[in-house]
Write a protein that holds these residues in place. Structure first.
Motif, PDB file in Angstrom:
ATOM      1  N   PHE A  97       0.843  -1.197   0.000  1.00 56.60           N
ATOM      2  CA  PHE A  97       0.000   0.000   0.000  1.00 56.60           C
ATOM      3  C   PHE A  97       0.877   1.244   0.000  1.00 56.60           C
ATOM      4  N   LEU A  98       0.388   2.304  -0.633  1.00 56.61           N
ATOM      5  CA  LEU A  98       1.142   3.551  -0.715  1.00 56.61           C
ATOM      6  C   LEU A  98       0.380   4.700  -0.061  1.00 56.61           C
ATOM      7  N   ARG A  99       1.122   5.592   0.609  1.00 54.16           N
ATOM      8  CA  ARG A  99       0.562   6.828   1.142  1.00 54.16           C
ATOM      9  C   ARG A  99       0.382   7.830  -0.003  1.00 54.16           C
ATOM     10  N   VAL A 103       2.171   8.084  -3.755  1.00 51.82           N
ATOM     11  CA  VAL A 103       1.385   8.076  -5.005  1.00 51.82           C
ATOM     12  C   VAL A 103       1.772   9.284  -5.855  1.00 51.82           C
ATOM     13  N   MET A 104       1.914  10.445  -5.214  1.00 50.99           N
ATOM     14  CA  MET A 104       2.315  11.659  -5.920  1.00 50.99           C
ATOM     15  C   MET A 104       3.660  11.455  -6.612  1.00 50.99           C
ATOM     16  N   HIS A 126      -7.618   1.408   0.405  1.00 51.78           N
ATOM     17  CA  HIS A 126      -7.838   0.548   1.564  1.00 51.78           C
ATOM     18  C   HIS A 126      -8.981   1.149   2.376  1.00 51.78           C
ATOM     19  N   ASN A 127      -9.846   0.295   2.955  1.00 48.34           N
ATOM     20  CA  ASN A 127     -11.032   0.772   3.677  1.00 48.34           C
ATOM     21  C   ASN A 127     -10.718   1.497   4.978  1.00 48.34           C
ATOM     22  N   TRP A 131      -5.291   7.037   4.839  1.00 53.94           N
ATOM     23  CA  TRP A 131      -5.513   6.933   3.398  1.00 53.94           C
ATOM     24  C   TRP A 131      -4.335   6.206   2.764  1.00 53.94           C
ATOM     25  N   ARG A 132      -4.628   5.067   2.113  1.00 51.41           N
ATOM     26  CA  ARG A 132      -3.628   4.287   1.395  1.00 51.41           C
ATOM     27  C   ARG A 132      -4.287   3.652   0.187  1.00 51.41           C
ATOM     28  N   VAL A 133      -3.502   3.431  -0.854  1.00 51.45           N
ATOM     29  CA  VAL A 133      -4.017   2.746  -2.042  1.00 51.45           C
ATOM     30  C   VAL A 133      -3.080   1.590  -2.385  1.00 51.45           C
TER      31      VAL A 133
END
Length: 147
Positions: A97-99, A103-104, A126-127, A131-133
């Motif tokens: 997962f990335l912060r 991501v930027m 992620h739920n 915040w992570r994707v």
């Protein structure tokens, strides 16, 4: 480099100019009548370029022959995207997962664009907080280009 040149360089750096690392067509040096192109040291805030390679201090009126450089976000919060010592590919290979700042960095986008991509469903979030994707969704977005 003289003291005057250092002051000028520092002033331009403070105004957002950064080292130009794009490709320069050799015809540029012919047009500028440059005697030592190998000594050229360019800084830019696209489309403005300055050369600190000699006392002539060239500032071309046209960008023809210079590889186009993208302007990066200018506010202090966005400057954190330059603080990584690894490539985006290495970052993706080592994390699930990335912060938002990661991501930027990987996508070379602003904070608001990163959040918007997640809202649009292009990045899988992620739920649970924070915040992570997923790295797979970031990788998919990195590969989503027209060819």
């Amino acid at each position: 480099m003289t003291t005057r040149n250092l002051k000028d360089f520092a002033d331009l750096y403070g105004k957002g100019f950064r080292v130009y690392d794009g490709i320069i067509d050799p015809a540029v040096y012919v047009r500028l009548e440059c005697k030592n192109p190998e000594k050229a040291y360019w800084i830019c805030r696209w489309p403005i370029l300055h050369c600190f390679g000699c006392s002539k201090r060239c500032v071309p009126k046209k960008t023809e022959g210079f590889q186009v450089m993208l302007n990066l976000p200018d506010n202090h919060a966005e400057k954190s995207i330059h603080q990584f010592d690894i490539t985006p590919e290495e970052l993706l290979a080592n994390k699930a997962f990335l912060r938002v700042d990661e991501v930027m960095y990987c996508l070379r986008v602003s904070r608001s664009t990163a959040y918007r991509l997640a809202e649009e469903g292009k990045l899988i979030r992620h739920n649970d907080p924070p915040w992570r994707v997923t790295t797979t969704s970031v990788q998919a977005e990195m590969n989503n280009v027209d060819e």
